[in-house]
Design a protein around this motif. Structure first.
Motif, PDB file in Angstrom:
ATOM      1  N   PHE A   1       0.847  -1.216   0.000  1.00  0.00           N
ATOM      2  CA  PHE A   1       0.000   0.000   0.000  1.00  0.00           C
ATOM      3  C   PHE A   1       0.875   1.256   0.000  1.00  0.00           C
ATOM      4  N   LEU A   2       1.923   1.213   0.840  1.00  0.00           N
ATOM      5  CA  LEU A   2       2.839   2.364   0.928  1.00  0.00           C
ATOM      6  C   LEU A   2       3.480   2.620  -0.437  1.00  0.00           C
TER       7      LEU A   2
ATOM      8  N   ALA B   1       9.102   2.383  -6.938  1.00  0.00           N
ATOM      9  CA  ALA B   1       8.083   2.025  -5.935  1.00  0.00           C
ATOM     10  C   ALA B   1       7.090   1.014  -6.505  1.00  0.00           C
ATOM     11  N   ALA B   2       6.733   1.164  -7.787  1.00  0.00           N
ATOM     12  CA  ALA B   2       5.768   0.230  -8.394  1.00  0.00           C
ATOM     13  C   ALA B   2       6.346  -1.184  -8.433  1.00  0.00           C
ATOM     14  N   GLU B   3       7.637  -1.286  -8.765  1.00  0.00           N
ATOM     15  CA  GLU B   3       8.268  -2.609  -8.836  1.00  0.00           C
ATOM     16  C   GLU B   3       8.273  -3.280  -7.453  1.00  0.00           C
ATOM     17  N   ILE B   4       8.625  -2.494  -6.440  1.00  0.00           N
ATOM     18  CA  ILE B   4       8.661  -3.045  -5.075  1.00  0.00           C
ATOM     19  C   ILE B   4       7.231  -3.375  -4.609  1.00  0.00           C
ATOM     20  N   GLY B   5       6.288  -2.524  -5.007  1.00  0.00           N
ATOM     21  CA  GLY B   5       4.879  -2.782  -4.664  1.00  0.00           C
ATOM     22  C   GLY B   5       4.389  -4.098  -5.240  1.00  0.00           C
ATOM     23  N   VAL B   6       4.742  -4.365  -6.493  1.00  0.00           N
ATOM     24  CA  VAL B   6       4.332  -5.633  -7.129  1.00  0.00           C
ATOM     25  C   VAL B   6       4.979  -6.808  -6.383  1.00  0.00           C
ATOM     26  N   LEU B   7       6.252  -6.634  -6.007  1.00  0.00           N
ATOM     27  CA  LEU B   7       6.962  -7.688  -5.264  1.00  0.00           C
ATOM     28  C   LEU B   7       6.232  -8.031  -3.961  1.00  0.00           C
ATOM     29  N   PHE B   8       5.861  -6.997  -3.203  1.00  0.00           N
ATOM     30  CA  PHE B   8       5.226  -7.250  -1.907  1.00  0.00           C
ATOM     31  C   PHE B   8       3.767  -7.687  -2.050  1.00  0.00           C
ATOM     32  N   THR B   9       3.101  -7.238  -3.122  1.00  0.00           N
ATOM     33  CA  THR B   9       1.729  -7.734  -3.350  1.00  0.00           C
ATOM     34  C   THR B   9       1.784  -9.224  -3.695  1.00  0.00           C
ATOM     35  N   THR B  10       2.828  -9.631  -4.419  1.00  0.00           N
ATOM     36  CA  THR B  10       3.004 -11.051  -4.733  1.00  0.00           C
ATOM     37  C   THR B  10       3.162 -11.849  -3.435  1.00  0.00           C
ATOM     38  N   ILE B  11       3.936 -11.294  -2.502  1.00  0.00           N
ATOM     39  CA  ILE B  11       4.122 -11.971  -1.204  1.00  0.00           C
ATOM     40  C   ILE B  11       2.760 -12.100  -0.489  1.00  0.00           C
ATOM     41  N   VAL B  12       1.983 -11.019  -0.529  1.00  0.00           N
ATOM     42  CA  VAL B  12       0.647 -11.047   0.114  1.00  0.00           C
ATOM     43  C   VAL B  12      -0.223 -12.129  -0.532  1.00  0.00           C
ATOM     44  N   LEU B  13      -0.192 -12.179  -1.868  1.00  0.00           N
ATOM     45  CA  LEU B  13      -1.063 -13.110  -2.597  1.00  0.00           C
ATOM     46  C   LEU B  13      -0.608 -14.574  -2.471  1.00  0.00           C
ATOM     47  N   VAL B  14       0.634 -14.787  -2.076  1.00  0.00           N
ATOM     48  CA  VAL B  14       1.109 -16.172  -1.887  1.00  0.00           C
ATOM     49  C   VAL B  14       0.971 -16.590  -0.419  1.00  0.00           C
ATOM     50  N   THR B  15       1.345 -15.704   0.495  1.00  0.00           N
ATOM     51  CA  THR B  15       1.272 -16.081   1.919  1.00  0.00           C
ATOM     52  C   THR B  15      -0.189 -16.177   2.406  1.00  0.00           C
ATOM     53  N   GLY B  16      -1.065 -15.356   1.821  1.00  0.00           N
ATOM     54  CA  GLY B  16      -2.494 -15.403   2.200  1.00  0.00           C
ATOM     55  C   GLY B  16      -3.099 -16.778   1.979  1.00  0.00           C
ATOM     56  N   PRO B  17      -3.022 -17.317   0.756  1.00  0.00           N
ATOM     57  CA  PRO B  17      -3.563 -18.662   0.526  1.00  0.00           C
ATOM     58  C   PRO B  17      -2.897 -19.749   1.377  1.00  0.00           C
TER      59      PRO B  17
ATOM     60  N   THR C   1      -7.339  -7.238  -3.973  1.00  0.00           N
ATOM     61  CA  THR C   1      -5.870  -7.292  -3.892  1.00  0.00           C
ATOM     62  C   THR C   1      -5.293  -7.883  -5.177  1.00  0.00           C
ATOM     63  N   LEU C   2      -5.963  -8.898  -5.696  1.00  0.00           N
ATOM     64  CA  LEU C   2      -5.526  -9.477  -6.973  1.00  0.00           C
ATOM     65  C   LEU C   2      -5.636  -8.429  -8.088  1.00  0.00           C
ATOM     66  N   LEU C   3      -6.712  -7.650  -8.028  1.00  0.00           N
ATOM     67  CA  LEU C   3      -6.909  -6.583  -9.012  1.00  0.00           C
ATOM     68  C   LEU C   3      -5.771  -5.562  -8.915  1.00  0.00           C
ATOM     69  N   LEU C   4      -5.371  -5.229  -7.663  1.00  0.00           N
ATOM     70  CA  LEU C   4      -4.265  -4.280  -7.443  1.00  0.00           C
ATOM     71  C   LEU C   4      -2.990  -4.793  -8.108  1.00  0.00           C
ATOM     72  N   TRP C   5      -2.738  -6.091  -7.937  1.00  0.00           N
ATOM     73  CA  TRP C   5      -1.541  -6.714  -8.527  1.00  0.00           C
ATOM     74  C   TRP C   5      -1.589  -6.574 -10.063  1.00  0.00           C
ATOM     75  N   PHE C   6      -2.754  -6.852 -10.633  1.00  0.00           N
ATOM     76  CA  PHE C   6      -2.891  -6.755 -12.096  1.00  0.00           C
ATOM     77  C   PHE C   6      -2.712  -5.307 -12.566  1.00  0.00           C
ATOM     78  N   ILE C   7      -3.243  -4.353 -11.794  1.00  0.00           N
ATOM     79  CA  ILE C   7      -3.135  -2.945 -12.193  1.00  0.00           C
ATOM     80  C   ILE C   7      -1.662  -2.546 -12.309  1.00  0.00           C
ATOM     81  N   TYR C   8      -0.863  -2.944 -11.304  1.00  0.00           N
ATOM     82  CA  TYR C   8       0.532  -2.487 -11.310  1.00  0.00           C
ATOM     83  C   TYR C   8       1.429  -3.345 -12.192  1.00  0.00           C
ATOM     84  N   VAL C   9       0.999  -4.550 -12.523  1.00  0.00           N
ATOM     85  CA  VAL C   9       1.711  -5.293 -13.571  1.00  0.00           C
ATOM     86  C   VAL C   9       1.405  -4.592 -14.902  1.00  0.00           C
TER      87      VAL C   9
END
Lengths: 85, 247
Positions: free
Chosen positions: B61-62, B89-105, B125-133
């Motif tokens: 989010f940050l 920041a976008a690259e790091i954001g995608v990295l950490f969103t990936t962590i969220v989307l893997v650790t959550g499941p 959250t998945l939508l957020l990941w797609f937006i920044y990809v």
């Protein structure tokens, strides 16, 4: 023709899906965090440990891999800059 | 040494200091996660994923907040440095969103019995990941780099609208995802040890974010210098040939 066929198809589809939907387990039936507490059996198992390990290992590998990739990229760009003078 | 070289050297010093600090903070956080925080009564040991899942979401989010602010600044001022910060920041954001989307499941499979549930917070959250990809795809999809930067900046601003939606989704919609445990209007609901461990993890991940941001920003500026040198090098022979023609 469209006015007759489309509603008929939709009704046929609904009739076909209805028994499957009725038998499918819902999210609530699978159990939420709160219902697990009611069961009195916290899922402390080998599988839970594996998932915990996988989560931390994945995070560590991804962050470490990204940091290594940044360092390698930095070296490549610096070498390119030197070559260009 | 030019002003640009000086600022890059400063960025490098900050990057080293912040990443060293992040390594220390992460070590402390890992110690607290596995040796200090108690095992949660309802979910058991798998709840410890919380200490990596939630701070990763915070960093994502940050990062996307930084993307939105810097994109806004870039559209207004056309300052290349703001665009460089946005990309980093976008690259790091995608990295950490990936962590969220893997650790959550990984957590959800044990706690809910399902890897994925199409409920509001997870879907957004998945939508957020797609937006920044999509942000990166859009940057590279235009013929003119300037146009790509402009379009990506607009997407970076629009995409940030998803962040408050994700945060509020557990309150606004019927959601299976647990509500906030610490950031609540009526104060934290968890045990003090859990809150303390989470706060240390938050701090460690935040420092790590700024450390990685500094490194990535420095690289983006370096790449910019390389591109500028290349353009100058490609122009040199044509200038010489023109002067030869005149002579």
């Amino acid at each position: 023709v469209i006015r007759r066929i489309v509603p008929a198809l939709l009704v046929a589809l609904a009739l076909a899906v209805a028994p499957v939907q009725a038998q499918a387990p819902t999210q609530a039936a699978r159990g939420s965090i709160h219902s697990l507490a009611d069961d009195g059996a916290p899922p402390v198992s080998q599988r839970a440990h594996i998932h915990l390990f996988a989560a931390y290992a994945f995070t560590g590998l991804l962050v470490f891999g990204y940091a290594v990739a940044l360092v390698r990229r930095g070296r490549r760009i610096t070498a390119e800059l030197k070559a260009l003078g | 040494m030019t002003t640009d070289d000086n600022s890059l050297a400063g960025t490098r010093r900050w990057a080293i200091a912040l990443n060293a600090l992040a390594a220390l903070a992460l070590t402390a956080s890992l110690y607290m996660v596995f040796f200090y925080a108690p095992t949660e009564a309802e979910m058991g040991v798998v709840q410890r994923i919380f200490y990596v899942h939630v701070p990763s979401a915070w960093v994502a989010f940050l990062a996307f907040g930084v993307v939105a602010l810097c994109s806004l600044g870039y559209l207004w001022l056309r300052d290349e440095r703001l665009d460089a910060i946005s990309v980093a920041a976008a690259e790091i954001g995608v990295l950490f969103t990936t962590i969220v989307l893997v650790t959550g499941p990984l957590w959800g499979k044990i706690a809910w019995g399902a890897w994925w549930v199409w409920e509001p917070r997870l879907t957004l959250t998945l939508l957020l990941w797609f937006i920044y990809v999509g942000y990166f795809i859009l940057r590279g999809a235009t013929e003119s780099p300037e146009r790509g930067k402009r379009f990506a900046a607009i997407l970076g601003i629009v995409g940030a609208v998803d962040i408050p939606l994700i945060h509020m989704s557990v309150t606004w919609f019927r959601s299976q995802h647990p509500e906030a445990v610490v950031l609540r209007p009526d104060g934290p609901r968890a045990a003090p040890e859990i809150v303390q461990t989470l706060l240390v993890s938050f701090l460690a991940f935040t420092i790590l974010f700024f450390g990685l941001l500094m490194v990535r920003y420095g690289l983006e500026r370096l790449q910019h210098s390389v591109d500028a040198q290349r353009v100058r090098a490609s122009l040199r022979p044509s200038v010489r040939s023109k002067s030869e023609v005149v002579a």
